[in-house]
Design a protein around this motif. Structure first.
Motif, PDB file in Angstrom:
ATOM      1  N   GLU A  31     -15.977 -54.113 -17.255  1.00  0.00           N
ATOM      2  CA  GLU A  31     -16.879 -55.268 -17.303  1.00  0.00           C
ATOM      3  C   GLU A  31     -17.644 -55.489 -16.000  1.00  0.00           C
ATOM      4  OE1 GLU A  31     -12.659 -57.120 -16.814  1.00  0.00           O
ATOM      5  OE2 GLU A  31     -13.565 -55.309 -17.691  1.00  0.00           O
ATOM      6  N   HIS A  32     -17.276 -54.761 -14.955  1.00  0.00           N
ATOM      7  CA  HIS A  32     -17.974 -54.896 -13.670  1.00  0.00           C
ATOM      8  C   HIS A  32     -18.762 -53.648 -13.303  1.00  0.00           C
ATOM      9  CE1 HIS A  32     -16.148 -58.771 -12.980  1.00  0.00           C
ATOM     10  NE2 HIS A  32     -14.978 -58.251 -13.258  1.00  0.00           N
ATOM     11  N   GLN A  33     -18.914 -52.740 -14.245  1.00  0.00           N
ATOM     12  CA  GLN A  33     -19.725 -51.546 -14.020  1.00  0.00           C
ATOM     13  C   GLN A  33     -21.179 -51.849 -14.356  1.00  0.00           C
ATOM     14  OE1 GLN A  33     -17.933 -48.247 -16.136  1.00  0.00           O
ATOM     15  NE2 GLN A  33     -15.943 -48.592 -15.192  1.00  0.00           N
ATOM     16  N   GLY A  34     -22.078 -51.056 -13.789  1.00  0.00           N
ATOM     17  CA  GLY A  34     -23.492 -51.206 -14.077  1.00  0.00           C
ATOM     18  C   GLY A  34     -24.167 -52.362 -13.358  1.00  0.00           C
ATOM     19  N   LYS A  35     -23.515 -52.916 -12.342  1.00  0.00           N
ATOM     20  CA  LYS A  35     -24.070 -54.054 -11.600  1.00  0.00           C
ATOM     21  C   LYS A  35     -24.313 -53.724 -10.129  1.00  0.00           C
ATOM     22  CE  LYS A  35     -21.652 -57.207 -14.703  1.00  0.00           C
ATOM     23  NZ  LYS A  35     -20.640 -58.271 -14.836  1.00  0.00           N
ATOM     24  N   GLY A  36     -24.104 -52.466  -9.765  1.00  0.00           N
ATOM     25  CA  GLY A  36     -24.303 -52.053  -8.381  1.00  0.00           C
ATOM     26  C   GLY A  36     -23.121 -52.310  -7.474  1.00  0.00           C
ATOM     27  N   TYR A  37     -22.034 -52.851  -8.011  1.00  0.00           N
ATOM     28  CA  TYR A  37     -20.865 -53.152  -7.180  1.00  0.00           C
ATOM     29  C   TYR A  37     -20.232 -51.883  -6.607  1.00  0.00           C
ATOM     30  CZ  TYR A  37     -20.856 -57.887  -9.230  1.00  0.00           C
ATOM     31  OH  TYR A  37     -21.180 -59.166  -9.639  1.00  0.00           O
ATOM     32  N   ALA A  38     -20.110 -50.852  -7.438  1.00  0.00           N
ATOM     33  CA  ALA A  38     -19.463 -49.620  -6.974  1.00  0.00           C
ATOM     34  C   ALA A  38     -20.258 -48.980  -5.843  1.00  0.00           C
ATOM     35  CB  ALA A  38     -19.291 -48.640  -8.131  1.00  0.00           C
ATOM     36  N   THR A  39     -21.582 -48.986  -5.954  1.00  0.00           N
ATOM     37  CA  THR A  39     -22.422 -48.430  -4.884  1.00  0.00           C
ATOM     38  C   THR A  39     -22.259 -49.247  -3.610  1.00  0.00           C
ATOM     39  OG1 THR A  39     -24.018 -47.651  -6.526  1.00  0.00           O
ATOM     40  CG2 THR A  39     -24.784 -47.812  -4.248  1.00  0.00           C
ATOM     41  N   GLU A  40     -22.280 -50.562  -3.740  1.00  0.00           N
ATOM     42  CA  GLU A  40     -22.167 -51.453  -2.577  1.00  0.00           C
ATOM     43  C   GLU A  40     -20.820 -51.279  -1.875  1.00  0.00           C
ATOM     44  OE1 GLU A  40     -22.401 -56.308  -1.953  1.00  0.00           O
ATOM     45  OE2 GLU A  40     -23.526 -55.385  -3.604  1.00  0.00           O
ATOM     46  N   ASN A  56     -18.752 -36.461 -15.898  1.00  0.00           N
ATOM     47  CA  ASN A  56     -18.851 -37.878 -15.539  1.00  0.00           C
ATOM     48  C   ASN A  56     -20.203 -38.149 -14.876  1.00  0.00           C
ATOM     49  OD1 ASN A  56     -18.509 -40.517 -14.728  1.00  0.00           O
ATOM     50  ND2 ASN A  56     -16.449 -40.196 -13.906  1.00  0.00           N
ATOM     51  N   ALA A  57     -21.233 -38.267 -15.709  1.00  0.00           N
ATOM     52  CA  ALA A  57     -22.601 -38.410 -15.211  1.00  0.00           C
ATOM     53  C   ALA A  57     -22.782 -39.674 -14.375  1.00  0.00           C
ATOM     54  CB  ALA A  57     -23.580 -38.405 -16.383  1.00  0.00           C
ATOM     55  N   ALA A  58     -22.105 -40.761 -14.748  1.00  0.00           N
ATOM     56  CA  ALA A  58     -22.263 -42.016 -14.011  1.00  0.00           C
ATOM     57  C   ALA A  58     -21.724 -41.887 -12.592  1.00  0.00           C
ATOM     58  CB  ALA A  58     -21.558 -43.159 -14.744  1.00  0.00           C
ATOM     59  N   SER A  59     -20.590 -41.217 -12.444  1.00  0.00           N
ATOM     60  CA  SER A  59     -20.002 -41.046 -11.114  1.00  0.00           C
ATOM     61  C   SER A  59     -20.848 -40.111 -10.251  1.00  0.00           C
ATOM     62  CB  SER A  59     -18.575 -40.508 -11.241  1.00  0.00           C
ATOM     63  OG  SER A  59     -17.939 -40.489  -9.992  1.00  0.00           O
ATOM     64  N   ILE A  60     -21.389 -39.074 -10.862  1.00  0.00           N
ATOM     65  CA  ILE A  60     -22.273 -38.171 -10.125  1.00  0.00           C
ATOM     66  C   ILE A  60     -23.513 -38.923  -9.660  1.00  0.00           C
ATOM     67  CG2 ILE A  60     -23.757 -36.133 -10.332  1.00  0.00           C
ATOM     68  CD1 ILE A  60     -21.610 -35.024 -12.319  1.00  0.00           C
ATOM     69  N   ALA A  61     -24.076 -39.740 -10.538  1.00  0.00           N
ATOM     70  CA  ALA A  61     -25.270 -40.512 -10.181  1.00  0.00           C
ATOM     71  C   ALA A  61     -24.971 -41.483  -9.046  1.00  0.00           C
ATOM     72  CB  ALA A  61     -25.801 -41.259 -11.405  1.00  0.00           C
ATOM     73  N   LEU A  62     -23.796 -42.094  -9.052  1.00  0.00           N
ATOM     74  CA  LEU A  62     -23.423 -43.006  -7.969  1.00  0.00           C
ATOM     75  C   LEU A  62     -23.364 -42.252  -6.647  1.00  0.00           C
ATOM     76  CD1 LEU A  62     -20.617 -45.693  -8.124  1.00  0.00           C
ATOM     77  CD2 LEU A  62     -21.165 -44.446  -6.042  1.00  0.00           C
ATOM     78  N   ALA A  63     -22.717 -41.084  -6.637  1.00  0.00           N
ATOM     79  CA  ALA A  63     -22.642 -40.283  -5.412  1.00  0.00           C
ATOM     80  C   ALA A  63     -24.040 -39.916  -4.916  1.00  0.00           C
ATOM     81  CB  ALA A  63     -21.803 -39.031  -5.660  1.00  0.00           C
TER      82      ALA A  63
END
Length: 197
Positions: A122-131, A157-164
């Motif tokens: 529920e906290h994904q997709g909000k930029g928290y992980a990048t921050e 895991n495309a989302a994790s690759i994109a975050l990196a």
């Protein structure tokens, strides 16, 4: 834990040991960003950790994890602080709502310092992980003398690759994957302080 079940090892610590536990947590560096706090993990945070690891149905982190395996992994991230001076932070909103975890550490099987990130759905997709990941990465670079680190990521895991990639990491096909992994299981995204973002 699986919902509402409480296990003895997750219950609050009583009397004198609680003071020692609090003293040890106080030694873990606390980091703040515009929206988040990265603080020492506490026993109560395991409930969120277990949910994240049990929900790993795609196996991106080797899961789904049962309670025992999630507990052991949770403890590994905490033990890193006393064993190597690097470890896992609990990530919270400013009101102390736990939303996930980040680490900059060498865990079991890792070949070098890893930048890792795990967040509740529920906290994904909000930029928290990048921050939060940026704060953990920069702390390792600025304070611990780490010049480069990696994120070990499942190739699917495309989302994790994109975050990196948002953090400036690039695919590194020439470095060793973690022990017991293969290049088919894990790709290495390298974060380099020369490419700070």
């Amino acid at each position: 834990m699986s919902g509402s079940t409480a296990y003895p090892w997750t219950l609050p610590v009583q009397s004198q040991p609680s003071g020692l536990a609090a003293s040890l947590r106080a030694l873990v560096p606390q980091l703040s960003t515009d929206r988040l706090v990265l603080r020492a993990p506490e026993l109560a945070d395991f409930a969120a950790y277990e949910i994240i690891m049990a929900a790993d149905e795609n196996g991106y982190m080797g899961g789904p994890y049962n309670t025992e395996d999630a507990w052991l992994d949770f403890n590994q991230g905490i033990a890193g602080w006393s064993l190597r001076g690097q470890g896992m932070w609990t990530v919270t909103l400013k009101d102390d709502t736990v939303i996930g975890f980040v680490c900059a550490m060498i865990g079991w099987g890792d070949q070098e310092c890893e930048l890792g990130y795990l967040f509740l759905a529920e906290h994904q997709g909000k930029g928290y992980a990048t921050e939060a990941s940026r704060a953990a990465r920069d702390y390792a670079w600025d304070t611990q003398g780490v010049n480069s680190m990696v994120s070990y990521i499942d190739p699917k895991n495309a989302a994790s690759i994109a975050l990196a990639q948002r953090l400036g990491a690039e695919h590194d096909a020439n470095s060793s994957v973690p022990q017991d992994d293969t290049p088919a299981d894990t790709i290495i995204m390298r974060h380099s302080s020369a490419r700070r973002t």
